[in-house]
Design a protein around this motif. Structure first.
Motif, PDB file in Angstrom:
ATOM      1  N   LEU A  59       0.985   5.927 -10.320  1.00  0.00           N
ATOM      2  CA  LEU A  59       0.070   5.045  -9.560  1.00  0.00           C
ATOM      3  C   LEU A  59      -1.149   5.429  -9.662  1.00  0.00           C
ATOM      4  CD1 LEU A  59       2.596   4.034  -6.949  1.00  0.00           C
ATOM      5  CD2 LEU A  59       1.803   2.376  -8.770  1.00  0.00           C
ATOM      6  N   ASP A  60      -1.704   6.498  -9.423  1.00  0.00           N
ATOM      7  CA  ASP A  60      -2.935   6.986  -9.510  1.00  0.00           C
ATOM      8  C   ASP A  60      -3.786   6.228 -10.558  1.00  0.00           C
ATOM      9  OD1 ASP A  60      -5.634   8.434  -9.044  1.00  0.00           O
ATOM     10  OD2 ASP A  60      -4.961  10.231 -10.150  1.00  0.00           O
ATOM     11  N   GLU A  61      -3.278   6.227 -11.943  1.00  0.00           N
ATOM     12  CA  GLU A  61      -3.945   5.684 -12.940  1.00  0.00           C
ATOM     13  C   GLU A  61      -4.557   4.258 -12.701  1.00  0.00           C
ATOM     14  OE1 GLU A  61      -1.295   6.299 -16.128  1.00  0.00           O
ATOM     15  OE2 GLU A  61      -1.236   8.516 -15.707  1.00  0.00           O
ATOM     16  N   ALA A  62      -3.683   3.430 -11.897  1.00  0.00           N
ATOM     17  CA  ALA A  62      -3.897   2.088 -11.744  1.00  0.00           C
ATOM     18  C   ALA A  62      -4.529   1.689 -10.400  1.00  0.00           C
ATOM     19  CB  ALA A  62      -2.492   1.182 -11.633  1.00  0.00           C
ATOM     20  N   ILE A  63      -4.322   2.374  -9.118  1.00  0.00           N
ATOM     21  CA  ILE A  63      -4.823   2.196  -8.000  1.00  0.00           C
ATOM     22  C   ILE A  63      -5.557   3.125  -7.417  1.00  0.00           C
ATOM     23  CG2 ILE A  63      -3.189   0.319  -7.661  1.00  0.00           C
ATOM     24  CD1 ILE A  63      -1.771   2.160  -5.581  1.00  0.00           C
ATOM     25  N   LEU A  72       2.630   5.290  -0.798  1.00  0.00           N
ATOM     26  CA  LEU A  72       3.926   6.370  -1.030  1.00  0.00           C
ATOM     27  C   LEU A  72       4.467   6.748   0.573  1.00  0.00           C
ATOM     28  CD1 LEU A  72       5.428   7.323  -3.833  1.00  0.00           C
ATOM     29  CD2 LEU A  72       3.402   5.989  -3.936  1.00  0.00           C
ATOM     30  N   ILE A  73       3.438   6.912   1.447  1.00  0.00           N
ATOM     31  CA  ILE A  73       3.813   7.072   2.765  1.00  0.00           C
ATOM     32  C   ILE A  73       4.587   6.212   3.451  1.00  0.00           C
ATOM     33  CG2 ILE A  73       2.792   7.600   4.806  1.00  0.00           C
ATOM     34  CD1 ILE A  73       0.726   9.414   3.744  1.00  0.00           C
ATOM     35  N   VAL A  96       4.122  -1.783  -6.203  1.00  0.00           N
ATOM     36  CA  VAL A  96       4.816  -0.560  -7.565  1.00  0.00           C
ATOM     37  C   VAL A  96       4.902  -1.378  -8.743  1.00  0.00           C
ATOM     38  CG1 VAL A  96       6.141   1.335  -8.233  1.00  0.00           C
ATOM     39  CG2 VAL A  96       5.553   1.001  -5.566  1.00  0.00           C
ATOM     40  N   ALA A  97       5.679  -2.311  -8.713  1.00  0.00           N
ATOM     41  CA  ALA A  97       6.001  -3.169  -9.935  1.00  0.00           C
ATOM     42  C   ALA A  97       4.647  -3.759 -10.477  1.00  0.00           C
ATOM     43  CB  ALA A  97       7.127  -4.033  -9.629  1.00  0.00           C
ATOM     44  N   GLU A  98       3.996  -4.310  -9.579  1.00  0.00           N
ATOM     45  CA  GLU A  98       2.793  -4.838 -10.347  1.00  0.00           C
ATOM     46  C   GLU A  98       1.970  -3.851 -11.244  1.00  0.00           C
ATOM     47  OE1 GLU A  98      -1.542  -6.231  -8.668  1.00  0.00           O
ATOM     48  OE2 GLU A  98      -0.075  -5.792  -7.259  1.00  0.00           O
TER      49      GLU A  98
END
Length: 135
Positions: A59-63, A72-73, A96-98
């Motif tokens: 997810l880091d790459e996107a947000i 995630l927490i 997440v799915a976005e």
């Protein structure tokens, strides 16, 4: 580079302790039994939380890491509170799915595919022995 010398008198206690440690290690390893089925069962006890870092990195790459970390927490808390597996909660969360396909989410949540930074850390330790423990 400095050269160190050690007399036999000084080295003997070190050699004795090292020999004892090797002997103890051999006893431990002789009794070691690797049971992949139990290893997998233990990994699955967390419902996927054990690889939350992997999903965060995806997810880091996107947000961005900070937003991914906080998301995630929130998802781990939701999984704990609902009693549902983390992997299910994360895969069904629209935030997440976005950003990640179902296949990418599944891959990120597969503990057999994620080793974190272990390869980079091992490479760094080989390249610079001073990074080793106790130095």
């Amino acid at each position: 580079t400095e050269i160190y010398t050690l007399s036999l008198h000084d080295a003997l206690p070190i050699l004795i302790v090292t020999g004892a440690m090797v002997s103890d290690l051999r006893q431990v390893l002789d009794g070691l039994m690797v049971r992949p089925d139990r290893m997998r069962r233990n990994l699955d006890l967390t419902g996927g939380q054990i690889v939350a870092e992997s999903l965060m990195m995806a997810l880091d790459e996107a947000i961005g890491r900070d937003r991914a970390h906080h998301l995630l927490i929130e998802l781990t808390r939701a999984a704990d509170e609902s009693g549902r597996p983390f992997a299910e909660v994360a895969a069904n969360d629209p935030r997440v799915a976005e950003h990640l396909s179902a296949d990418r989410i599944a891959a990120a949540l597969d503990p057999t595919r994620y080793l974190g930074a272990s390869s980079a850390l091992a490479d760094a330790a080989v390249a610079d022995p001073s990074l080793g423990a106790g130095t």
